[in-house]
Motif scaffolding. Structure first.
Motif, PDB file in Angstrom:
ATOM      1  N   ILE A 354      44.376   3.163 -10.865  1.00 55.41           N
ATOM      2  CA  ILE A 354      44.932   2.328  -9.794  1.00 55.41           C
ATOM      3  C   ILE A 354      44.043   2.452  -8.559  1.00 55.41           C
ATOM      4  CG2 ILE A 354      46.884   2.048  -8.219  1.00 55.41           C
ATOM      5  CD1 ILE A 354      48.695   2.991 -10.491  1.00 55.41           C
ATOM      6  N   GLY A 355      43.604   1.326  -8.044  1.00 55.02           N
ATOM      7  CA  GLY A 355      42.742   1.287  -6.864  1.00 55.02           C
ATOM      8  C   GLY A 355      42.651  -0.132  -6.354  1.00 55.02           C
ATOM      9  N   ALA A 356      41.951  -0.319  -5.253  1.00 54.61           N
ATOM     10  CA  ALA A 356      41.849  -1.637  -4.638  1.00 54.61           C
ATOM     11  C   ALA A 356      41.244  -2.639  -5.616  1.00 54.61           C
ATOM     12  CB  ALA A 356      41.013  -1.557  -3.367  1.00 54.61           C
ATOM     13  N   ASN A 357      41.989  -3.700  -5.910  1.00 51.67           N
ATOM     14  CA  ASN A 357      41.558  -4.815  -6.763  1.00 51.67           C
ATOM     15  C   ASN A 357      41.277  -4.410  -8.215  1.00 51.67           C
ATOM     16  OD1 ASN A 357      41.588  -6.789  -4.625  1.00 51.67           O
ATOM     17  ND2 ASN A 357      39.682  -5.877  -3.868  1.00 51.67           N
ATOM     18  N   SER A 358      41.777  -3.261  -8.639  1.00 52.60           N
ATOM     19  CA  SER A 358      41.566  -2.839 -10.025  1.00 52.60           C
ATOM     20  C   SER A 358      42.498  -3.591 -10.972  1.00 52.60           C
ATOM     21  CB  SER A 358      41.801  -1.331 -10.168  1.00 52.60           C
ATOM     22  OG  SER A 358      43.158  -1.015  -9.912  1.00 52.60           O
TER      23      SER A 358
END
Length: 417
Positions: A354-358
């Protein structure tokens, strides 16, 4: 509620020899997880933040659950592995092939295999040489790959004899219409056909052995080859089926063009946004999961799985519905999958965190949506010259893959929109 002092994080134990014992350990860890997570949610509600001690305990329990789930998976994998070359009542042809292959591996005597493949008019022996492994070994490698590579286990697998599988597909389907009993029947529109191509790429491994090992009759050479190559093949396949770029490898699910599901068109994969930047929404985080589920048509949804890595699964374990029930459910029995909102979860470590724009979660009917193409089987070329005193075994497998139905799979993008 269980007192925090009494809810100790479960110990990470050695792999139990018994499948039921491993399952019991996992269920005990899940009960401890629920106790600590309930306390964490209560602290957030009362103080707007959880205590550091509670958060640390939650992280340790999550790690313990991951390790115990991995141990459980190892036992399940061990249970489904058949004994190599020990099939009851082999046919005379299979026994002859096994004996000839053993002679080739141990001594480099290829006369027996050459005669067998000549009798069978085999078109598989290329200019670079090499021989097909016996069916028992080839089947064993395939079974282990299915157990280790989750997408191979979920997808449709086709065996081909050529280098490329070409598959026609109608993205629009046939047209139809209502007419009166005596009215003329006008010709319906011709459906549009797309041709999907799935080229096979070469996957290789090169285990080495000393001649002394090969001369030892007690060593099961077929089992040794399978043990050397199955894990590395599975790891490479798992990565390619997830994120491969299609250059000298299969094209992975995450490598296709992705668009917001409201703008989905054939040839792209639709995604649903989580609703927050780099995370799930703090209020109603499961709403995006529900939207992802219902973005898939009912015909595909009934056969659907979630696909995510263990860190993402560890985050989703904390989610509850409006009635306080956990959305993530442990396996009903040993050997089964955990489930999320009633759908089984396949754990793929190649899916992003989970991360930015993933694109951290995939959901859909992977059997309808993704195609794995295997050509011929596993081949072995014996090389006693290049690395003396070792004998190298250049082991190859031709495999391809790609999305065959773009409406059967949806992704979740960790983003606002």
């Amino acid at each position: 509620m269980t007192d925090m002092a009494q809810t100790a994080a479960p110990e990470i134990k050695a792999v139990p020899e018994n499948l039921d014992a491993a399952f019991d350990d996992f269920m005990q860890a899940f009960e401890a997880f629920k106790d600590v997570n309930d306390r964490r949610l209560d602290e957030i509600e009362r103080k707007l933040t959880a205590d550091v001690v509670t958060r640390d305990k939650m992280d340790r329990i999550n790690r313990a659950m991951d390790e115990q789930k991995k141990a459980l998976g190892q036992l399940v994998l061990k249970k489904v592995r058949p004994a190599l070359g020990r099939l009851d009542g082999p046919s005379p042809e299979a026994a002859e092939h096994k004996a000839a292959f053993d002679a080739y591996i141990r001594r480099g005597d290829e006369a027996g295999l050459r005669d067998l493949e000549s009798k069978a008019f085999s078109a598989g022996t290329g200019a670079d040489g090499g021989y097909l492994v016996p069916p028992e070994t080839d089947t064993e490698i395939g079974r282990r790959l299915s157990a280790v590579s989750p997408i191979r286990a979920l997808a449709t697998v086709r065996q081909v004899s050529g280098a490329v599988l070409k598959k026609p597909f109608s993205p629009t389907g046939l047209t139809a219409g209502w007419v009166a009993e005596t009215a003329s029947r006008p010709q319906t529109a011709t459906p549009q056909l797309s041709e999907l191509s799935f080229p096979t790429m070469e996957l290789y491994a090169m285990p080495a052995a000393t001649q002394a090992l090969l001369d030892d009759a007690a060593v099961d050479i077929e089992a040794w080859i399978s043990g050397e190559v199955d894990i590395v093949f599975a790891e490479q396949e798992g990565t390619a089926f997830t994120s491969g770029d299609g250059t000298n490898k299969p094209k992975g699910i995450l490598s296709y063009t992705t668009v917001a599901d409201a703008s989905w068109t054939w040839g792209n994969i639709g995604y649903i946004a989580s609703g927050a930047a780099g995370a799930f929404k703090s209020t109603g985080p499961s709403d995006a999961l529900i939207d992802t589920i219902y973005a898939v048509k009912a015909g595909h949804r009934q056969n659907a799985h979630f696909l995510m890595n263990r860190k993402t699964q560890g985050e989703i374990r904390k989610f509850k519905d409006a009635d306080g029930n956990y959305l993530w459910r442990p396996p009903a029995s040993a050997g089964q999958s955990a489930s999320l909102m009633g759908f089984p979860i396949a754990e793929a470590e190649d899916m992003p965190d989970i991360g930015a724009n993933s694109l951290s979660i995939a959901f859909g009917d992977f059997r309808a949506g993704y195609l794995v193409v295997d050509r011929m089987g596993v081949r072995v070329l014996r090389d006693p010259y290049s690395a003396k005193p070792y004998v190298l075994f250049y082991t190859t497998k031709r495999v391809g893959g790609g999305v065959q139905n773009f409406e059967a799979i949806k992704l979740m993008k960790v983003a606002v929109s």
